[in-house]
Design a protein around this motif. Structure first.
Motif, PDB file in Angstrom:
ATOM      1  N   ARG A   1       0.829  -1.213   0.000  1.00  0.00           N
ATOM      2  CA  ARG A   1       0.000   0.000   0.000  1.00  0.00           C
ATOM      3  C   ARG A   1       0.861   1.260   0.000  1.00  0.00           C
ATOM      4  O   ARG A   1       0.455   2.294  -0.510  1.00  0.00           O
ATOM      5  CB  ARG A   1      -0.938   0.011   1.225  1.00  0.00           C
ATOM      6  CG  ARG A   1      -2.097  -0.979   1.101  1.00  0.00           C
ATOM      7  CD  ARG A   1      -3.147  -0.742   2.185  1.00  0.00           C
ATOM      8  NE  ARG A   1      -2.662  -1.019   3.538  1.00  0.00           N
ATOM      9  CZ  ARG A   1      -2.678  -2.216   4.117  1.00  0.00           C
ATOM     10  NH1 ARG A   1      -3.161  -3.253   3.451  1.00  0.00           N
ATOM     11  NH2 ARG A   1      -2.221  -2.391   5.326  1.00  0.00           N
TER      12      ARG A   1
ATOM     13  N   VAL B   1       4.660   1.085  -9.541  1.00  0.00           N
ATOM     14  CA  VAL B   1       3.801  -0.055  -9.870  1.00  0.00           C
ATOM     15  C   VAL B   1       4.555  -1.390  -9.757  1.00  0.00           C
ATOM     16  O   VAL B   1       4.058  -2.320  -9.121  1.00  0.00           O
ATOM     17  CB  VAL B   1       3.158   0.124 -11.264  1.00  0.00           C
ATOM     18  CG1 VAL B   1       2.408  -1.137 -11.683  1.00  0.00           C
ATOM     19  CG2 VAL B   1       2.227   1.321 -11.269  1.00  0.00           C
TER      20      VAL B   1
ATOM     21  N   ALA C   1       3.863   1.466  -1.428  1.00  0.00           N
ATOM     22  CA  ALA C   1       4.837   1.422  -2.533  1.00  0.00           C
ATOM     23  C   ALA C   1       4.733   2.675  -3.390  1.00  0.00           C
ATOM     24  O   ALA C   1       3.669   3.263  -3.520  1.00  0.00           O
ATOM     25  CB  ALA C   1       4.593   0.187  -3.393  1.00  0.00           C
TER      26      ALA C   1
ATOM     27  N   ARG D   1       4.961  -2.143  -6.118  1.00  0.00           N
ATOM     28  CA  ARG D   1       3.685  -2.520  -5.509  1.00  0.00           C
ATOM     29  C   ARG D   1       3.319  -3.953  -5.881  1.00  0.00           C
ATOM     30  O   ARG D   1       2.940  -4.754  -5.027  1.00  0.00           O
ATOM     31  CB  ARG D   1       2.575  -1.571  -5.970  1.00  0.00           C
ATOM     32  CG  ARG D   1       1.256  -1.870  -5.302  1.00  0.00           C
ATOM     33  CD  ARG D   1       0.096  -1.180  -5.984  1.00  0.00           C
ATOM     34  NE  ARG D   1      -0.083  -1.665  -7.355  1.00  0.00           N
ATOM     35  CZ  ARG D   1      -0.961  -1.174  -8.206  1.00  0.00           C
ATOM     36  NH1 ARG D   1      -1.719  -0.159  -7.845  1.00  0.00           N
ATOM     37  NH2 ARG D   1      -1.077  -1.664  -9.423  1.00  0.00           N
TER      38      ARG D   1
END
Lengths: 381, 134
Positions: free
Chosen positions: A357, A362, A359, A365
């Motif tokens: 959450r 992309v 991060a 994450r």
């Protein structure tokens, strides 16, 4: 002639125009226009002397612009272009451009853009694509930066720390669009190292080469992130590693340690291990101690906790982590990793989910989400 | 015509296959991410993709608080706030095509490899200029 050779000519050509009396901002604009023209026409009709071509076309573009400006103001051209009366500069034009473009007075994003254009010889469009902003936005960012440094002389000594920070930022941007910024940063840092006798600049180059050597192994199928321990070391570029290590060793013998040399030393120790289990974590912790002494950086403290966890076991790592502020972006990820190694799977899964959450990219994450799923799965078995 | 496809962390009606991602298997996580990448790649190929971005769940409300005063911030968000996770902008022939694509996006696999049936918000863009009608 390939594009990077063409790009390498740009700072020297700007230097020629400035010495003929052009101000930096106009000279830089004129060379950019000539560069775009070269990219359009050289493929079919390459000049015999590329630099002379660039100087001639840039100078003509500069005179056209100066004439237009002079007539707009109702003045004679002579008033617009006067040969600079000062002594002939002795330091290299490229080095002075480095200092001017990566000036401490500029916001970082502007310094990055200006460096890539005036020293790197990239077009505004290429820079805009690489940073995913509209070309008009990037053009404005660059002209605002030039206005900001307009009054500064090219002869003033610059701030090497800012130059190195800007180059490292460019390196870490990776690639977007048709330009590979990591490669571009390495090219520019090589130039800097050739121009200046400074172990930290060499340390920065070594650090970039050692990181770059691992690039192919850092992403898996579909762009997924592969952590260091899981990387296929057969994909590492041994030639780049050898070069990085050699440059680092030469720098270290100068006995003027700095943060880039220390970071490069850590990267070199990783590169030196044939498999993750052979990593010399004890030495890595020593280098983190040096780095912490040099920088006092909380991020270093966080990364040090990981190294301590590997060298002295997860409990020692968690103890080192207790001295770190939990507000740091990757704190939860490090906590998750150490807790998993300590056997606290429930806690590790929660921390990985929390880390996902928090991060900031992309791929990061996605990676942390996958880690959370992996540990949860272990729990259910 | 341009449309915005919005994904929500929360605030949308609950999907059919409603299991938090960290409770899927790692392979299911990978399959989901692959589906999303393939979806975007396919739209680029058909010339319908414009932009896609993901958003972090953290943030704050911010408002002007008068001359000479710093803006007021209100955050972190309350649990009840509608929370956007990300978006995709598409440029398509019709509303029907936008709905079709949103349906495909919603079919991305989740826990057990089954489609999530996530609710996707579809919003037409207002155009920047009007068509001359006289």
């Amino acid at each position: 002639m390939n594009e990077s050779l063409l790009r390498a000519l740009v700072p020297a050509v700007i230097g020629v125009l400035v010495r003929r009396g052009a101000d930096f901002a106009s000279a830089e604009d004129a060379v950019q226009e000539a560069l775009i023209r070269a990219l359009e026409t050289w493929r079919d009709d390459p000049p015999r002397d590329p630099k002379a071509w660039l100087v001639a076309v840039s100078w003509r573009k500069f005179l056209d612009a100066a004439r237009a400006e002079a007539s707009r103001r109702g003045r004679e051209l002579e008033a617009a272009v006067q040969p600079s009366p000062g002594p002939v500069p002795t330091t290299d034009d490229t080095l002075r451009l480095f200092f001017l473009c990566a000036h401490p007075a500029l916001p970082q994003a502007a310094a990055v853009a200006l460096t890539l254009r005036a020293v790197g010889g990239l077009t505004t469009r290429q820079i805009a694509e690489a940073y995913l902003v509209p070309e008009a936005t990037m053009a404005q960012r660059i002209s605002r930066a030039k206005r900001r440094i307009a009054g500064l002389s090219l002869d003033q000594p610059g701030d090497l720390g800012t130059v190195m920070r800007v180059l490292y930022l460019i390196f870490n941007e990776g690639y977007g669009g048709d330009v590979d910024l990591a490669t571009e940063a390495i090219r520019l840092t090589r130039q800097l190292v050739a121009l200046i006798d400074e172990p930290e600049a060499a340390g920065l180059l070594a650090l970039m080469l050692l990181h770059h050597a691992r690039r192919a192994s850092r992403t898996g199928p579909g762009g997924r992130l592969v952590p260091l321990a899981a990387q296929d070391r057969g994909l590492w570029d041994t030639r780049l590693i050898a070069e990085g290590v050699e440059i680092l060793q030469a720098a270290l013998t100068r006995d003027r340690l700095g943060e880039y040399q220390a970071q490069a030393a850590i990267a070199a120790l990783h590169a030196d291990a044939r498999c993750a289990a052979e990593t010399d974590w004890v030495q890595i912790v020593e280098w983190y101690d040096e780095l912490l002494r040099l920088t006092g950086s909380p991020v270093v403290r966080l990364n040090r906790a990981v190294a301590v966890g590997e060298a002295d076991g997860p409990q020692a790592g968690l103890a080192a982590l207790a001295e770190v502020s939990p507000d740091l972006p990757r704190y939860a990820a490090v906590a998750a990793y150490l807790h998993e190694r300590a056997g606290n799977l429930e806690l590790a899964a929660e921390r990985y989910a929390e880390a996902a959450r928090a991060a900031t990219s992309v791929p990061e994450r996605d990676h942390l989400t996958r880690e959370a799923a992996r540990v949860r799965h272990l729990l259910r078995r | 015509m341009k449309y915005l496809l919005l994904k929500h962390y929360r605030g949308a009606p609950a999907p059919v296959n409603d299991v938090p991602m960290d409770q899927w298997t790692p392979d299911e996580v990978d399959a989901h991410m692959q589906y999303m990448r393939d979806f975007a790649a396919r739209l680029e190929e058909t010339g319908e993709f414009v932009d896609g971005q993901a958003l972090a769940p953290e943030g704050a409300f911010v408002r002007y608080d008068g001359e000479g005063r710093p803006p007021v911030t209100d955050g972190p968000f309350a649990e009840t706030k509608d929370l956007i996770a990300g978006w995709m902008v598409i440029d398509v022939e019709s509303w029907d095509r936008a709905v079709e694509l949103a349906g495909e996006l919603s079919a991305a696999p989740g826990a057990g490899g089954e489609p999530i049936h996530e609710w996707i918000e579809v919003r037409p863009f207002l155009r920047a200029s009007t068509t001359v009608t006289e």
